[in-house]
Each structure stands twice: as C-alpha cells, then as structure tokens.
Scaffold this motif. Structure first.
Motif, PDB file in Angstrom:
ATOM      1  N   THR A 145      33.549  49.661  45.864  1.00  0.00           N
ATOM      2  CA  THR A 145      33.258  48.879  44.668  1.00  0.00           C
ATOM      3  C   THR A 145      32.524  49.722  43.635  1.00  0.00           C
ATOM      4  O   THR A 145      31.796  50.657  43.991  1.00  0.00           O
ATOM      5  CB  THR A 145      32.408  47.638  45.008  1.00  0.00           C
ATOM      6  OG1 THR A 145      32.165  46.890  43.815  1.00  0.00           O
ATOM      7  CG2 THR A 145      31.061  48.037  45.613  1.00  0.00           C
ATOM      8  N   SER A 148      30.654  48.008  41.358  1.00  0.00           N
ATOM      9  CA  SER A 148      29.631  47.065  40.892  1.00  0.00           C
ATOM     10  C   SER A 148      28.271  47.446  41.438  1.00  0.00           C
ATOM     11  O   SER A 148      28.139  47.783  42.621  1.00  0.00           O
ATOM     12  CB  SER A 148      29.979  45.646  41.334  1.00  0.00           C
ATOM     13  OG  SER A 148      31.222  45.241  40.799  1.00  0.00           O
ATOM     14  N   PRO A 187      28.547  46.553  49.069  1.00  0.00           N
ATOM     15  CA  PRO A 187      29.981  46.836  49.172  1.00  0.00           C
ATOM     16  C   PRO A 187      30.486  46.666  50.600  1.00  0.00           C
ATOM     17  O   PRO A 187      29.705  46.626  51.552  1.00  0.00           O
ATOM     18  CB  PRO A 187      30.075  48.305  48.730  1.00  0.00           C
ATOM     19  CG  PRO A 187      28.730  48.872  49.057  1.00  0.00           C
ATOM     20  CD  PRO A 187      27.744  47.766  48.885  1.00  0.00           C
ATOM     21  N   TYR A 245      36.552  54.851  45.871  1.00  0.00           N
ATOM     22  CA  TYR A 245      37.364  53.934  45.077  1.00  0.00           C
ATOM     23  C   TYR A 245      38.554  54.656  44.436  1.00  0.00           C
ATOM     24  O   TYR A 245      39.702  54.186  44.520  1.00  0.00           O
ATOM     25  CB  TYR A 245      36.493  53.299  43.993  1.00  0.00           C
ATOM     26  CG  TYR A 245      37.192  52.331  43.085  1.00  0.00           C
ATOM     27  CD1 TYR A 245      37.255  50.975  43.395  1.00  0.00           C
ATOM     28  CD2 TYR A 245      37.796  52.755  41.904  1.00  0.00           C
ATOM     29  CE1 TYR A 245      37.905  50.071  42.558  1.00  0.00           C
ATOM     30  CE2 TYR A 245      38.449  51.872  41.067  1.00  0.00           C
ATOM     31  CZ  TYR A 245      38.503  50.532  41.404  1.00  0.00           C
ATOM     32  OH  TYR A 245      39.156  49.642  40.564  1.00  0.00           O
TER      33      TYR A 245
END
Length: 346
Positions: free
Chosen positions: A6, A8, A13, A242
């Motif tokens: 992630t 964010s 995660p 990612y």
C-alpha cells in the motif's frame, strides 16, 4: 490477488515487517504488574511506521479484557475529548452513571437526577479514572502526530497529575523528532523529557528480503537487491513492493527505479527538503555531489567550522536524514536520497 502493498500512510498494510523488540519493550512494560514507564513517545521520519506501530500495540491491548483504549485527535481539546470518550464507553458507562457523575456542565448531553454536576474537566476525568481503577481496568490513550501546541501541552500537564495520583493510565504518542523535542522542552513539561523516546530504526534487512522472496518467488540475491534499495525504510519497502507487483510481468527492477524515485519524492522527500534550511541543504548537496562521508572533508568543502557543522549534523540526524553513528562520518539514512538531492540542483 490484489496488490499486497500500500502507498497509504497510517493504515497497517497487508505486508508488514514488525519491529519485534521495540513492540515487546512497550507491551511488556505497560502490562507489567508494576510498570516502570507509563508513557512512550514514538518518533521517526515520515513514513517510518510510527502510526502503524502505535496502532498495532493498541490493537493488542484492546484484545485484553483489563484494558480500555482511547484514541484522541491532537487538533481538538484533548481533555474534553478524553472525558467524552471515556463516558461513552459501553463497558463503563453504566458504572459512571451508578457513580452519579454528571457531565452536563462540560457540554456532554448527560444529566442525572440528584447528582452534583462536575464543573472541572480534570475532576471529571479523575472521577472516571477512579471507576476504572475500582474495576481493575487500565487505560491506554493514543495520540498520533503531536506537536508543541496548547491543547497537547495542557493535556500533558493534566496527564502528569493523573500519574502522581497513581491512576492506571498509559500514554502512547507519535510525532516527528523535532516536534517531540520541542514538546519535551516546553515549560512545565520537563517530566516528558524523562519519558522514553522510541526512535524507529530501519526495518530488519533479513525480514524484508524474506518477505520479498516469498511474495515474488525470488532467490536470495534478487530479493536482497530489492531489500538493499529500501535501506530498511518502511515506506520504501511498501513503494518498491507495490511497483514491482504492478509491473512484475512487464518491467525489470531497474526499469521501475525512476517511478520509485518519483513516489519517494512526491510522498516524502519533497516535504523533508522544503523544511530544511539553506545550510542544511548545503551539507546534503556536498555529500551528494562528491559522494563524501568524511565529516572533515564535508565541512571543509562548504567552509564550516567544526562547532557550526556539528549543529547542522545533529539537526539532520533529528530529521531522520543522516546516520551519525560512525565516528567522523555521516551517511544518508533514507534510500536514494542522494539521487533526490542531485535533482534539486540541476
């Protein structure tokens, strides 16, 4: 399968490398029969996993029957928020009502017949802490990304009073190192200076490598190369994973590096750079352009005296940019930060 990584901040995660020893230190201390510390301050650079670590500890304690966990927003009145959240706890509200704690005057929609209203916020919280203590409960308060502002200072001062009164109350706060440093040195808050600071170090290299090996079915060498590119920086671990996941069939590791650099710059490095002084930047530029790590050569290259250079070296250490652990040398903590600095001077 969806991407297990992630971009964010703050949310735990799916792929997460824990700091076992640091987590255990806090949990063992807080759950001890006689805790030696009831406050921990978790600090580190942006993207170092402060919030995730705090949330993980809070989550573990929430599963224990004897613990109550409350999260507060540092931009609001922390004492008012604490009183409101404590009073609304489903497992404790009936006990507070039975104790005839009337908080109407404090702006909470609670009125009890024949109860004397509480007019002081600290007194109201103390009454509720009394009830928690009678029920053999412990209270953990978490506050994310604190700064040296009025609401945090007032709350910290009240927390000190609650500690002196030996209430079963515990506090986890996270913040950037400079913000924690300023708060600890504020007037009347010197007790915070004695509170343990948990400075988040890089993640374990072997753990990162193993995670990449398992997820991408890589050999030790290939996974080690990926792990090395993160330098143990949690956000970099997420970003590289990612991007590798999204491009695993179309691009090599070398081909995703420009995008990797872009994410690091836009999410973290640009903000760090904007907060640096001109002399901070001169130190970093000298290191990046010459690849120099020796303190003497760096300061001589920018014309700094030893005492002046030590000020900026320590500032950059506090900001999580430099590693100063090796005598007479400095190096970058963050991955590919030298490459980022070079883009600032082109």
């Amino acid at each position: 399968m969806n991407n297990p990584f992630t971009l964010s901040f703050g949310k735990k995660p799916l792929q997460y490398v824990s700091r076992i020893s640091q987590n255990s230190e806090i949990l063992e201390n807080f759950t001890a029969a006689e805790p030696s510390n009831q406050i921990y301050m978790i600090t580190g650079v942006r993207g170092s996993g402060k919030t995730v670590m705090m949330a993980g500890i809070a989550g573990e304690l929430m599963e224990k029957e004897e613990w109550v966990v409350v999260e507060l927003n540092p931009t609001r009145d922390l004492l008012q928020s604490l009183a409101g959240k404590l009073y609304s706890l489903p497992e404790m509200h009936a006990h507070f009502v039975q104790a005839r704690i009337d908080l109407t005057v404090l702006g909470l929609n609670v009125s009890l017949e024949n109860a004397v209203p509480v007019t002081d916020i600290e007194s109201a919280i103390a009454l509720m802490l009394d009830e928690l203590r009678k029920k053999r409960k412990r209270l953990l308060i978490t506050v994310d990304e604190v700064t040296n502002c009025d609401s945090v200072r007032v709350f910290a001062s009240s927390f000190q009073i609650f500690l002196r009164q030996e209430y079963p109350i515990f506090l986890l706060m996270t913040g950037l190192y400079d913000n924690i440093y300023d708060l600890q040195n504020a007037d009347a808050l010197t007790f915070l200076y004695r509170a343990p600071k948990m400075v988040l170090e890089p993640l374990n290299y072997t753990a990162i490598r193993k995670r990449y090996m398992d997820i991408f079915d890589l050999d030790v060498e290939a996974a080690g190369k990926m792990a090395g590119l993160t330098k143990g920086y949690p956000f970099a671990f997420q970003v590289l994973g990612y991007l590798r996941w999204e491009n695993r069939t179309v691009k090599t590791l070398e081909e995703i590096l420009p995008e990797y650099d872009q994410y690091l710059e836009e999410y973290v490095y640009g903000k760090i750079w904007s907060e640096l002084s001109d002399l901070d930047r001169q130190v970093l530029i000298r290191m990046s352009t010459g690849g120099e790590t020796k303190v003497k050569k760096i300061r001589e290259g920018i014309g700094m005296k030893p005492e002046q250079f030590s000020v900026y070296r320590d500032r950059l250490k506090r900001k999580g940019v430099l590693d100063t652990s090796k005598y007479g040398e400095v190096s970058f903590v963050l991955p590919r930060f030298a490459e980022f600095v070079l883009t600032r001077i082109l």
